[in-house]
Design an enzyme around this catalytic site. Sequence first.
Site, short mmCIF file in Angstrom:
data_model
loop_
_atom_site.label_atom_id
_atom_site.label_comp_id
_atom_site.label_asym_id
_atom_site.label_seq_id
_atom_site.Cartn_x
_atom_site.Cartn_y
_atom_site.Cartn_z
N GLU A 131 0.86 -1.19 0.00
CA GLU A 131 0.00 0.00 0.00
C GLU A 131 0.90 1.24 0.00
O GLU A 131 2.10 1.11 0.24
CB GLU A 131 -0.90 -0.02 1.24
CG GLU A 131 -1.84 -1.23 1.24
CD GLU A 131 -2.88 -1.20 2.36
OE1 GLU A 131 -2.84 -0.30 3.22
OE2 GLU A 131 -3.73 -2.12 2.34
N GLU A 376 9.68 -8.42 -3.57
CA GLU A 376 9.41 -9.62 -2.73
C GLU A 376 10.18 -9.56 -1.42
O GLU A 376 10.61 -10.58 -0.88
CB GLU A 376 9.75 -10.94 -3.45
CG GLU A 376 9.39 -11.06 -4.91
CD GLU A 376 7.91 -11.14 -5.18
OE1 GLU A 376 7.13 -10.65 -4.35
OE2 GLU A 376 7.54 -11.66 -6.24
#
Length: 398
Positions: A131, A376
């Site tokens: 986010e 990641e």
Amino acid sequence: MARLAQTAGLTDVQQEILSTVRDFVDKEIIPHAQTLEHGDTYPTDIVEGMKEMGLFGLTVPEEYGGLGESLLTYALVVEEIARGWMSVSGVINTHFIVAHMLKYHGTPEQKQRLLPRMATGEVRGAFSMSEPELGSDVAAIKTRAKREGDEYVIDGAKMWLTNGGTSNLVAVLVRTDEGAEKPHQNLTTFLVEKPEGFGEVMPGLSIPGKIDKMGYKGVDTTELVFDGFRIGAEAILGGEPGKGFRHMMDGIEVGRVNVAARACGIAIRAFELAVEYAQQRRTFGKPIAEHQAIAFKLAEMATKVEAAHLMMVNAAKLKDSGERNDVQAGMAKLIASEYCAEVTQEAFRIHGGYGYSKEYEIERLMREAPFLLIGEGTSEIQKTIISRGLLREYRSRG
Ligand SMILES: Cc1cc2nc3c(=O)[nH]c(=O)nc-3n(C[C@H](O)[C@H](O)[C@H](O)COP(=O)(O)OP(=O)(O)OC[C@H]3O[C@@H](n4cnc5c(N)ncnc54)[C@H](O)[C@@H]3O)c2cc1C
């Protein structure tokens, strides 16, 4: 000696897949990568070629129309593709993560409905945790889904969605109120099926546009904005709320092997470019490869390529065996991405001033390598995961 990054013990099928992909990379990706990347152009023809080869279904079980191959095969394919152009591996990575999550955590209905179409590439997956205010701290997710009867209403903003505009299935991690004490137990993954494209693609769901990035061009990375978006409870991955964090962390382990494989691919290409250039470029009456300082750089680069490849293969095999592989995937991701940045930097130096020219491929690799230090999970987050795992395993008896 053999060429770099060879893998012992592959089956005939694996070897055939890899040789087909290598051929595709050499003929269809490498010759076009520079132009497409500099134009920030989506590689439509390359993606179609990958569909035809069945690559979107590489790890999808045969019963759902895929090739049913292992994570190792997938990782080796990604390594080959990233050697050609990292953005192409970005197109398939999020797809594989979502296919993996569905395969292991989806309901029978979700698998039956989505996996066969994922195998052909008709359904293309993306996954969304990050986010605007968080990436590493996943448990702090703010985007919220509120239950209303058989539906949920989602509000909030997601950031950094790879394949946001070109996918039509997004696995989105959001907060639901399960009354659990620990924040991560209140997270749920929804399978959001949406049309491709940008703007308000469905009532309450917008994909504003492509984020302009330093590298990793061609593939679209977007925001995803929910504003009163309604979705049925049957879209929860696995059918049960509160399990999303675990689902995503499982998917991310696949993603970490993928990022390690991409880093290996870029490092191999950087080495190939450097070793070729070093034999062509002459200074002080001889090829620069004959100056010991350059020859030693090549030796160190090749050693790093080998080490990263072996760690990546080890992590993939462990996940294939069903063993927990958070530590090994973290180690592989950490070392492969850090080595990739170093090897690319050395290849750049070997190119002298020409490395700074957009005519030379190394310029692109220099902009691609840094992403692997972040995507990641950053190197700091990998070290956190690795050290936690080690302290668990080597718990003091004192
Ligand atoms: C091109 C691109 C594509 C992406 N694609 C996706 C996607 O498809 N889906 C998705 O969900 N996300 C995606 N991401 C997001 C990516 O996963 C995050 O950017 C990454 O996890 C880091 O989060 P952050 O940017 O919020 O950095 P932060 O979490 O804010 O970290 C900032 C810095 O602080 C350090 N740090 C943070 N916490 C700690 C700690 N506890 N200890 C020590 N150091 C710490 C980090 O290592 C980093 O150096 C993408 C990002 C990029 C750039």
